[in-house]
Design an enzyme around this catalytic site. Structure first.
Site, PDB file in Angstrom:
ATOM      1  N   ASP A 239       0.879  -1.156   0.000  1.00 28.76           N
ATOM      2  CA  ASP A 239       0.000   0.000   0.000  1.00 28.76           C
ATOM      3  C   ASP A 239       0.929   1.222   0.000  1.00 28.76           C
ATOM      4  O   ASP A 239       2.107   1.136   0.354  1.00 28.76           O
ATOM      5  CB  ASP A 239      -0.921  -0.015   1.226  1.00 28.76           C
ATOM      6  CG  ASP A 239      -2.128   0.895   1.015  1.00 28.76           C
ATOM      7  OD1 ASP A 239      -3.160   0.669   1.668  1.00 28.76           O
ATOM      8  OD2 ASP A 239      -2.031   1.811   0.179  1.00 28.76           O
TER       9      ASP A 239
HETATM   10  C1  GLC Z   1      -4.205   4.359  -0.275  1.00 30.48           C
HETATM   11  C2  GLC Z   1      -5.097   3.159  -0.121  1.00 30.48           C
HETATM   12  C3  GLC Z   1      -4.968   2.186  -1.253  1.00 30.48           C
HETATM   13  C4  GLC Z   1      -4.703   2.938  -2.543  1.00 30.48           C
HETATM   14  C5  GLC Z   1      -3.349   3.565  -2.430  1.00 30.48           C
HETATM   15  C6  GLC Z   1      -2.988   4.409  -3.657  1.00 30.48           C
HETATM   16  O1  GLC Z   1      -3.669   4.754   0.937  1.00 30.48           O
HETATM   17  O2  GLC Z   1      -5.042   2.461   1.121  1.00 30.48           O
HETATM   18  O3  GLC Z   1      -6.170   1.423  -1.308  1.00 30.48           O
HETATM   19  O4  GLC Z   1      -4.756   2.047  -3.656  1.00 30.48           O
HETATM   20  O5  GLC Z   1      -3.196   4.340  -1.258  1.00 30.48           O
HETATM   21  O6  GLC Z   1      -3.820   5.524  -3.724  1.00 30.48           O
END
Ligand code: GLC
Length: 746
Positions: free
Chosen positions: A229
């Site tokens: 993430d």
């Molecule tokens: C965010 C989310 C994730 C997302 C990523 C990119 O914090 O938790 O689901 O795909 O960052 O935006």
């Protein structure tokens, strides 16, 4: 520097290999050698591709794309084919924008209705979560774009999400929080997967080798790229060593990887494996044979609207008030800011700029004519108390004299989102006050809800004639709501999460969201209906529930054993006995009373959605296998089927079971291990160990018969090793011989 192998592409330098394990920019992986740079972008229900030169936080404007119903809505459709079609559309739009990896579906379990990101997830149940997510993955990847199921794993809250340790026992992990991912990985074979922010039992998910390598790759066979993430990597070297391939966004710490290889703490072969996986991902997502179709924006909008109708859940419809008849029911008062300003998606990284958007007010007006509609906002989206009284009076004036009131209530953006959880299930106070005032007019009221997660309805449900839970429906929600309210479409949704009477009834109430860096999963496997239905807790509306505009009969249940001793075919005939066409979700639950409360009284094990015209019947057949009866044995670290009587239940919700049959299920043939610390009772019950202890058993039974009847049950709880000191002829050597013998028979 390793020498280049003759048949592999030009060898990458160590520095190049290290650079591959981190992105090159917010939304891009790194190119090196023959491995091309790939674009990764959100999101689960619509493309959020940043405009060129977007900010490095990635929250700025994005290219317009179709905003389909978020998972809370799509999940409520219980329609796997629909999910596949939406996946295909998402894949088409991603590919047309040059995106290689789409960051979705979101598929964490809705452990508490307070979860700020519940709108992005499918259900409180892993079975339907896995099926809907797998269909999305297949659809997306059918267009040559990688899907990225997320967030692996146990990311069930937003509070403290980047640090908190989800403290969860092995059985609960296996039976509740992992099965949906297991199903998606083993059945839909995603080309990518995203690790979660949180810790699990103290270890960050992004650097847990047991999770990322032993389980995900070793046991489930995941062969894709594991991406973090955004910002979830805390220790670069530990993450790479644990099996995480790609840190996003970049952190400029490649030198740590190079140093780790040079000082021997990280095997360079790990980097070669990462390179191979990225090479495979690039090959999968740049297949020249797969044309990049032009996107049919109108068709995708229609698909979004059709999905919205399938997603909304009709909870109450007294006197069959719905569908409304424009001729008979006009003049219609449309009250509520959400009718004019639709809330159609959730906040945070999944937010899409829609290709078009219309509110229910606009669509209702277009449908029945402005002369039949009166509108008032009724409340402010900020729930501003200063304007509440005036807005209420304006709404009362607009409603006075109307035949019907359509009251659009729900949760404004500031009340729920990625990044924070709610602390109440209540609707905003101003909306509740407005509702109460409107009920004094004695005009039939239809409440239309727009919310990403469950709200309490019990206090006011009986004061209105109908309740349509529309969740968040994407850009087509306004059109679909108008079509459903006036009968051009039917509400096809069923609850994938229980609506409790009150927050304190929820199973995680005493544990969520935790404190001091930890959140205990004290309710164990009793999540959602597994809690409410095992304990017969009264609820407002149960898991699987939803009304339609027609009725269905169920009959002719057949539970036929398959060839394998643990397989059954379950068939039932469903008939539309109403006047209108409609859809029904036939649900299959497996229940048992024998082992409660050591296992939930009932668990969803299959479902099928049927669309039938009036008078039409369909025979539905669903399959059961050993896993459907199993629980996870945390002592033996395996799935275990206990012999016993199980009920096969077919119904229209978890509490409306129309057909059931009790079947005898044989135990599995596993010969479990026995140890020095296995109890006398476990030894007595064991097919191999029991006979070895016959003499001991005889002596115990003699004692019991001689005036100590409790003795046998007492001694069954004693680890066998303790009997050595009881001088009953059992020596330590003999115990160890028996343990070895049992092991040799497995
Ligand atoms: C965010 C989310 C994730 C997302 C990523 C990119 O914090 O938790 O689901 O795909 O960052 O935006």
């Amino acid at each position: 520097m390793t020498s280049p192998s003759p048949d592999s592409p030009a060898e990458l330098t160590l520095e190049e290999k290290a650079s591959l394990t981190s992105g090159s920019a917010t939304w891009y992986s790194t190119a090196a050698g023959d491995i091309s740079r790939l674009m990764l972008t959100d999101g689960p229900h619509g493309l959020r591709r940043q405009q060129e030169g977007g900010d490095n936080l990635g929250i700025g404007d994005s290219v317009p794309a179709t905003c389909f119903p978020p998972a809370v809505g799509l999940g409520s459709s219980w329609n796997v084919d629909l999910a596949h079609r939406i996946g295909e559309a998402l894949g088409r739009e991603a590919r047309a924008q040059g995106v290689h990896v789409l960051l979705g579906p979101g598929m964490n379990i809705k452990r508490s209705p307070l979860g700020g990101r519940n709108f992005e997830y499918v259900s409180e149940d892993p079975h339907i979560t896995g099926r809907i997510a797998a269909a999305l993955v297949r659809g997306i990847q059918s267009r040559g774009v990688a899907a990225t199921p997320k967030h692996f794993a146990v990311n069930n809250q937003e509070t403290d999400r980047m640090r908190v340790s989800a403290d969860v026992d092995e059985r609960t992990l296996r039976e509740i929080y992992l099965p949906a991912f297991e199903h998606v990985v083993t059945e839909a074979k995603p080309w990518a997967l995203m690790s979660a922010y949180n810790r699990i039992n103290g270890t960050f998910a992004s650097e847990d080798p047991a999770l990322l390598t032993d389980l995900l790759r070793g046991e489930w066979g995941f062969d894709g790229v594991l991406v973090s993430d955004w910002g979830a990597v805390n220790d670069r070297v530990a993450s790479v060593a644990a099996g995480l391939d790609l840190e996003m966004p970049p952190s400029d710490t490649d030198a740590e990887i190079v140093d780790a290889v040079n000082n021997g703490t990280l095997d360079e072969a790990v980097l070669d494996t990462v390179a191979e996986r990225l090479r495979l991902l690039a090959a999968r997502t740049t297949d020249p044979a797969l044309a990049t179709d032009p996107v049919d924006v109108d068709a995708h909008h229609r698909l979004a609207a059709d999905a919205a109708a399938e997603a909304m859940v009709l909870l109450r419809n007294e006197g069959d008030l719905l569908p409304l008849d424009p001729a008979a029911d006009a003049r219609i008062a449309v009250i509520g800011e959400f009718a004019r300003t639709p809330r159609y998606q959730g906040g945070g990284s999944s937010r899409v700029v829609p290709t078009r958007l219309s509110g229910a007010l606009e669509e209702i007006t277009a449908l029945i004519g402005p002369e039949n509609v009166a509108f008032a906002p009724g409340f402010s989206l900020t729930d501003n108390p200063d304007t509440a009284a005036a807005l209420t009076e304006e709404a009362v004036a607009a409603a006075t004299g109307a035949n019907r009131i359509l009251l659009f209530l729900g949760l404004p953006d500031g009340f729920e989102s990625e990044g924070f959880d709610r602390d109440t299930l209540a609707l905003p106070a101003g909306q509740l006050a407005l509702l109460e005032r409107l009920t004094t007019l004695n005009i039939p009221i239809v409440v239309v809800l727009s919310n990403g997660a469950t709200v309490e309805v019990a206090e006011w449900a009986s004061s209105v004639e109908a309740i349509l839970e529309t969740w968040l429906l994407g850009q087509g929600g306004g059109l679909a709501t108008a079509e459903v309210l006036f009968g051009l479409a039917s509400p096809g949704g069923r609850l994938t999460e229980t609506i409790p009477l009150r927050l304190s009834d929820t199973p995680s109430f005493l544990h969520f969201p935790g404190r001091d860096g930890h959140v205990g999963y004290g309710e164990g496997v009793y999540v959602g209906y597994r809690h409410y239905n095992t304990l017969d807790v009264p609820v407002a509306y149960e898991f699987g529930f939803g009304l339609g505009y027609t009725r269905f009969d169920y009959d002719d249940l057949a539970v036929v054993p398959g060839t394998d001793p643990h397989t059954w075919l379950v068939s039932a005939t469903v008939t539309n006995v109403g006047e209108r066409a409609g859809s029904e979700v036939v649900q299959l639950y497996v229940g048992t009373t024998e082992n409660t409360p050591t296992r939930p009284a009932q668990e969803l094990r299959g479902f099928a959605k049927v669309h039938l015209v009036s008078g039409e019947s369909e025979r539905v057949t669903l399959h059961l296998n050993a896993r459907d009866f199993a629980t996870w044995d945390a002592g033996q670290h395996r799935w275990r089927v206990d012999a016993g009587a199980y009920t096969v239940q077919v119904g229209s919700s978890s509490r409306r079971i129309h057909l059931s049959e009790t079947i005898a299920v044989p135990g599995d043939d596993w010969v479990s291990e026995l140890s020095e610390y296995s109890t006398v009772g476990e030894w007595f019950a064991h097919p191999v160990g029991g006979p070895l202890l016959q003499s001991v058993r005889d002596r115990m039974e003699a004692f019991a018969a001689g005036g100590a009847p409790e003795l046998l049950r007492m001694v069954e709880q004693v680890p066998i090793i303790k009997l050595v000191s009881w001088k009953m002829g059992l020596t330590l050597e003999r115990v160890r011989e028996m343990v070895a013998f049992v092991a040799s028979q497995r």
